[in-house]
Design an enzyme around this catalytic site. Sequence first.
Site, PDB file in Angstrom:
ATOM      1  N   ASP A  68     -20.609  18.101 -31.975  1.00  0.00           N
ATOM      2  CA  ASP A  68     -20.580  18.772 -30.681  1.00  0.00           C
ATOM      3  C   ASP A  68     -19.329  18.283 -29.961  1.00  0.00           C
ATOM      4  O   ASP A  68     -19.296  17.180 -29.420  1.00  0.00           O
ATOM      5  CB  ASP A  68     -21.837  18.434 -29.888  1.00  0.00           C
ATOM      6  CG  ASP A  68     -21.811  18.998 -28.468  1.00  0.00           C
ATOM      7  OD1 ASP A  68     -20.843  19.692 -28.117  1.00  0.00           O
ATOM      8  OD2 ASP A  68     -22.764  18.733 -27.715  1.00  0.00           O
TER       9      ASP A  68
ATOM     10  N   CYS B  76     -28.562  17.389 -18.662  1.00  0.00           N
ATOM     11  CA  CYS B  76     -29.081  17.947 -19.918  1.00  0.00           C
ATOM     12  C   CYS B  76     -29.090  16.899 -21.025  1.00  0.00           C
ATOM     13  O   CYS B  76     -28.771  17.185 -22.180  1.00  0.00           O
ATOM     14  CB  CYS B  76     -28.265  19.175 -20.352  1.00  0.00           C
ATOM     15  SG  CYS B  76     -28.425  20.586 -19.263  1.00  0.00           S
TER      16      CYS B  76
ATOM     17  N   HIS C 149     -26.411  16.017 -25.921  1.00  0.00           N
ATOM     18  CA  HIS C 149     -26.714  17.043 -24.922  1.00  0.00           C
ATOM     19  C   HIS C 149     -27.851  17.906 -25.465  1.00  0.00           C
ATOM     20  O   HIS C 149     -28.031  18.048 -26.674  1.00  0.00           O
ATOM     21  CB  HIS C 149     -25.462  17.889 -24.695  1.00  0.00           C
ATOM     22  CG  HIS C 149     -25.539  18.866 -23.574  1.00  0.00           C
ATOM     23  ND1 HIS C 149     -26.193  20.077 -23.686  1.00  0.00           N
ATOM     24  CD2 HIS C 149     -25.030  18.836 -22.313  1.00  0.00           C
ATOM     25  CE1 HIS C 149     -26.072  20.741 -22.553  1.00  0.00           C
ATOM     26  NE2 HIS C 149     -25.389  20.015 -21.704  1.00  0.00           N
TER      27      HIS C 149
ATOM     28  N   LYS D   5     -14.900  24.126 -20.584  1.00  0.00           N
ATOM     29  CA  LYS D   5     -14.519  22.731 -20.383  1.00  0.00           C
ATOM     30  C   LYS D   5     -13.050  22.505 -20.730  1.00  0.00           C
ATOM     31  O   LYS D   5     -12.474  21.468 -20.368  1.00  0.00           O
ATOM     32  CB  LYS D   5     -15.415  21.813 -21.208  1.00  0.00           C
ATOM     33  CG  LYS D   5     -16.889  21.878 -20.807  1.00  0.00           C
ATOM     34  CD  LYS D   5     -17.719  20.900 -21.590  1.00  0.00           C
ATOM     35  CE  LYS D   5     -19.212  21.156 -21.418  1.00  0.00           C
ATOM     36  NZ  LYS D   5     -19.695  20.879 -20.065  1.00  0.00           N
TER      37      LYS D   5
ATOM     38  N   GLN E   4     -17.511  17.932 -25.000  1.00  0.00           N
ATOM     39  CA  GLN E   4     -16.910  16.959 -24.096  1.00  0.00           C
ATOM     40  C   GLN E   4     -15.614  16.374 -24.646  1.00  0.00           C
ATOM     41  O   GLN E   4     -14.682  16.092 -23.894  1.00  0.00           O
ATOM     42  CB  GLN E   4     -17.896  15.815 -23.810  1.00  0.00           C
ATOM     43  CG  GLN E   4     -19.036  16.188 -22.899  1.00  0.00           C
ATOM     44  CD  GLN E   4     -18.580  16.561 -21.495  1.00  0.00           C
ATOM     45  OE1 GLN E   4     -17.562  16.113 -21.008  1.00  0.00           O
ATOM     46  NE2 GLN E   4     -19.348  17.416 -20.854  1.00  0.00           N
TER      47      GLN E   4
END
Length: 400
Positions: free
Chosen positions: A198, A363, A121, A224, A201
């Site tokens: 990261d 993104c 991302h 999220k 997600q």
Amino acid sequence: MIETLELRGDFPILARRVNGKPLCYLDSASSAQKPRAVLDAVMSAYAEDYSNVHRGLHHLSAVMTERYESVRGIVADFLNADEDEVIFTSGATEGINLVSAAWAAPRLGPGDEIVLTAAEHHANVVPWHFLRERQGVVLKWVDFDAGGWLDPQAVIDAIGPRTRLVAVTQMSNVLGVEVDLAAICAGARARGVPVLVDGAQGAVHAPVDVKAIGCDFYALAGHKLYGPSGSGALWVRRERAAEMQPYRGGGDMIREVTREAVTYAAPPLRFEAGTPAIVAQIGLGAALRYLGGIGMARIRAHEQALVAHAQAELAKVPGIELFGMAPGKGPLFSFRLERVGSPQRLAALLDQEGIAVRAGSFCSQPLMASLGVTALCRASLGLYTTREDIDRLCAALCAL
């Protein structure tokens, strides 16, 4: 599987209608809807206890400080981490920028390398481009294969003598692929290279154990995780936190300030300058408690059953092109339907049926370039998604 219909009652927004049709929300990868437990926690914090934290000696400040700081322990439990390793942030983007500014920028110079994957991302790309532009850092890219799978050995093999950091997603927000983080971290650790994950997600779809993963930094986004926007956290391995310089200056991150000098608070407060997003973080704590009450393993099993159903049904849609169908993928599907036109037009047509999907580059423009596209549609699932939601999507696609 989770009793989805019962859980859907916990999310008031799912009862509404859009364009005269019941809402079919398939955009959870962008931002998840909020259960009543989170809404109630936010309202209670504002209506009953609100005050600034850490600074006051009066009752409301003490209560609010206790509520706010208790979330640090909730996040630590969620990550299987220690409480003093959890830094509150506004989300994964701020967490990654914090690592870039406070750890990497003071340590990296011209020719030093950061290894990235092509599926990152922009939040895990642009902060490293800052270092490329300003300090001459070199970005090394690792591609996914044609099926949307990342070979962990390819990441490890990209590590060279000048590599100072590996920055990798836990799950691609375009392909849905789950990355073998433990293998990457073990290979990087053997070469003395830290790893930033990261987790924006990935954290919402399965239990997270940063000790088992073996990373050095792990960023997550509250919105999220069914929590409020503006909430989040960065886990930092204790020895890495000791290497970090203060990121922002202001209240709460200091011990003493004089005309001549300043001494800093110990981590994590050292990296939390100013009045924080108090209520948002309290909402994040409520969201994580809600998820804990269901059980992350149950959520994963439920979503994987939906993935299997979606794979079977989407494959029946005439003319659909699906991206990232590697085995074990997460609960999101990127696709295009050329007979309809652009992904944006497709999303607008689905919206007329009350079906919310995402359209665009998500993104992730480097990955889009690798795939040879500029935009896609994406349907992403959550713990409240039903088989009927997937069937509605597929029926609408077939009718176009």
